[in-house]
Design an enzyme around this catalytic site. Structure first.
Site, PDB file in Angstrom:
ATOM      1  N   GLY A 121       0.840  -1.186   0.000  1.00 21.30           N
ATOM      2  CA  GLY A 121       0.000   0.000   0.000  1.00 21.30           C
ATOM      3  C   GLY A 121       0.871   1.229   0.000  1.00 21.30           C
ATOM      4  O   GLY A 121       2.031   1.115  -0.178  1.00 21.30           O
ATOM      5  N   SER A 122       0.433   2.443   0.224  1.00 21.68           N
ATOM      6  CA  SER A 122      -0.658   3.027  -0.487  1.00 21.68           C
ATOM      7  C   SER A 122      -0.602   4.555  -0.538  1.00 21.68           C
ATOM      8  O   SER A 122      -0.655   5.095  -1.586  1.00 21.68           O
ATOM      9  CB  SER A 122      -1.985   2.687   0.148  1.00 21.68           C
TER      10      SER A 122
END
Length: 224
Positions: free
Chosen positions: A187-188
């Site tokens: 992620g992110s």
């Protein structure tokens, strides 16, 4: 280049799985076809992709006490005035760095300071580029007091694929610019909240690198 400690176990386990599958096919498949070769090649390519996700390239960091340096690799997707309600508790400028799967995912402190606030929030896993993900997704909030007394916030935000945020921040700790802050697995996004009078030096869709790219210059505190 080396691999981050948060990914070494996963890299080793996935390689052993690939090796076991390859070994089993060597013994069990007597007539290899193009399909068998592609299957093994695709699995190996996936292992390489997982390994590269945890890569940490060697870099010469930007050392600048008058600027905030990007805490993450990625693309600037947000620059806007907001009210930061956790630590600054005032109107400020939010800058958001969205990390694509091919970006380096280690996070670093943008400046010297003292950690005065840390909190982990459970949440959803909406796409990290979604504006409300900063308030709705799983996230950590780190509040830093700069040497001149001003406050900033660095927030790690999980996205659709992220399932674990790693943050090494501890309240009361003195940290240095470009010191490692944490890692977001698969992620992110990282949000940075700064006082409104700081001079922003990036624009929307600019590409930035952790430890290298300046985000803004630190301006003196506004006299009340």
């Amino acid at each position: 280049m080396y691999f981050h400690k948060e990914g070494r176990k996963l890299i080793g386990v996935t390689f052993l799985i690939w090796l076991a599958i390859f070994g089993a096919m060597v013994f069990l498949v007597h007539h290899w076809t193009l399909f068998h070769g592609l299957f093994i090649a695709i699995l190996f390519a996936l292992w390489v992709a997982v390994s590269l996700f945890f890569r940490i390239p060697r870099r010469v960091f930007t050392d600048d006490s008058q600027r905030l340096i990007s805490p993450a690799d990625g693309t600037i997707v947000t620059i806007e005035e907001v009210f930061e309600k956790e630590y600054i508790k005032d109107e400020c400028i939010q800058m958001s760095v969205f990390m694509y799967g091919t970006d380096v995912h280690v996070n670093r402190y943008p400046c010297d300071g003292t950690i005065e606030y840390y909190k982990y929030h459970k949440g959803n896993y909406f796409v990290a580029s979604y504006p409300k993900s900063s308030d709705l997704n799983e996230r950590t909030t780190v509040g830093l007091r700069l040497p001149d007394g001003q406050k900033i916030v660095v927030r790690q935000v999980a996205g659709t694929m992220a399932r674990r945020i790693v943050c090494y921040a501890r309240e009361g700790e003195e940290v240095k610019q470009n010191q490692e802050m944490g890692f977001i697995k698969f992620g992110s996004r990282v949000d940075i909240f700064v006082p409104k009078h700081f001079a922003i030096e990036v624009g929307l869709q600019d590409k930035v690198k952790n430890g290298i790219s300046p985000l803004c210059s630190i301006q003196p505190p506004v006299k009340q």
